[in-house]
Design an enzyme around this catalytic site. Sequence first.
Site, short mmCIF file in Angstrom:
data_model
loop_
_atom_site.label_atom_id
_atom_site.label_comp_id
_atom_site.label_asym_id
_atom_site.label_seq_id
_atom_site.Cartn_x
_atom_site.Cartn_y
_atom_site.Cartn_z
N ASP A 1 0.69 2.33 -6.71
CA ASP A 1 -0.14 3.22 -5.89
C ASP A 1 -0.45 4.51 -6.63
O ASP A 1 -1.60 4.98 -6.66
CB ASP A 1 0.57 3.55 -4.58
CG ASP A 1 0.45 2.46 -3.54
OD1 ASP A 1 -0.45 1.62 -3.66
OD2 ASP A 1 1.27 2.44 -2.60
N ILE A 2 0.56 5.12 -7.23
CA ILE A 2 0.37 6.40 -7.89
C ILE A 2 -0.53 6.26 -9.11
O ILE A 2 -1.46 7.05 -9.32
CB ILE A 2 1.73 7.02 -8.28
CG1 ILE A 2 2.55 7.34 -7.03
CG2 ILE A 2 1.53 8.29 -9.10
CD1 ILE A 2 3.99 7.73 -7.32
#
Length: 430
Positions: free
Chosen positions: A188-189
């Site tokens: 996600d990051i």
Amino acid sequence: MLEQLESDFPEHQPRPAGAPQALAGIKVVDFTHFIAGPFPTMILADMGADVIKIEAPGRGDDFRQYPPVHPELAQGAPFLWSNRNKRSVALDLKTPEGLEVARALVASADVVVENFSTGVMERFGLDYESCRKANPELVYCSMSAYGREGAFADRLGFDPIAQAESGFVSMNGYADRQGVRALSPVMDISTAMMAANAILGALVARERTGRGQAVEVALFDNAVLMTGYATLQHVFSGAEPQRHGNTSPDTCPSGVFEAQDGSFYINCGNNKIFQRLMTQVLERPDVAADPAYASGRERSQRRELLFALLGEAFAKQPWSHWQSRMRAAGVPCGQVRSVGEAIRSPEARERRLVTRIPHPQVGWVPNMALPIRYSRTPIADPVAAPTVGQHTQEVLREALGYDEQRFAALARAGAFGPPAERHEPAGTPA
């Protein structure tokens, strides 16, 4: 909750007064939720963009409820971490009036970012093709699990699924058991960082051409990239990456060792570092000169013997002893820390990575800085994540010129949700 902030973390130091911001004047309309969507818009907000977060009335982004939730903030630490420097507008997109407001905001925007399931924005008439008709210069970033087109466009995806399907899980852990996911939402990051880069590139292109464009970033695509050079190693050799725990298949010695008082990691990435480790740190020139340890390949073949030799030596002194010697010798090393130890470490304090910022309800909240340092356009001073709909009236007055009468009519029509669902902080217009 948060009782130790003043003693544990320094107060944020404001940016120089009057300093310009990299994205000043850029307006972003943010239709995102959870992590991969809100994090890139927070990066843009930190760079000075005006990010308007569109949320469902009442409940807002579901990520607000990820624990631990502060009882007075009505939002959890994860939401606070990923939504600073934004303004929240609460709109019910299922009403014609709420949708009308959303479209008007999009028409006035430079950037739109969304990470709904495939087809949702089309049903609202807020997809790129619809939006660009009213705003040809719009940069429209769509974030999805497997892309917006093709055989897998309907699939939902979350970080651990992407870790598993990309091969990332298969690479991590120990050889005698199943691979393990990273607890940190690394996919996600990293997808968020890729999206922020993509948006910035599209804005530069717009400056040169005068035209906006659609931007797409898929979680799965990014996850495959995050397996690193292992992908091309496999293509070259045909071999699948193996799990090596804390050691490295490419460099030796690299791994975790025990000093008298704790664990630390060293990484001998080349022969010169190994030579310095043995001669300057451990004072074992005999090992440094031994042809059996001359190269990384030979050292890897004798890994157990070499690790035993190192382990016996390191156990004789505390970490502080070895750290000073390795630092002086130029041997990369680091203490194995918990998250709490890391954010309170001398390095984190020196870089002011975690600070405290004022909050009108609870006094202080923690803030984690971006790892970006601009010399001329410093990152914006952090403002804590908003409550649901905190800036609705402010944004509609400022961006769309709505007056009290117009706002009241929209409210009566349910554009901002039923009155009972509108959460308005004391003294703050909804």
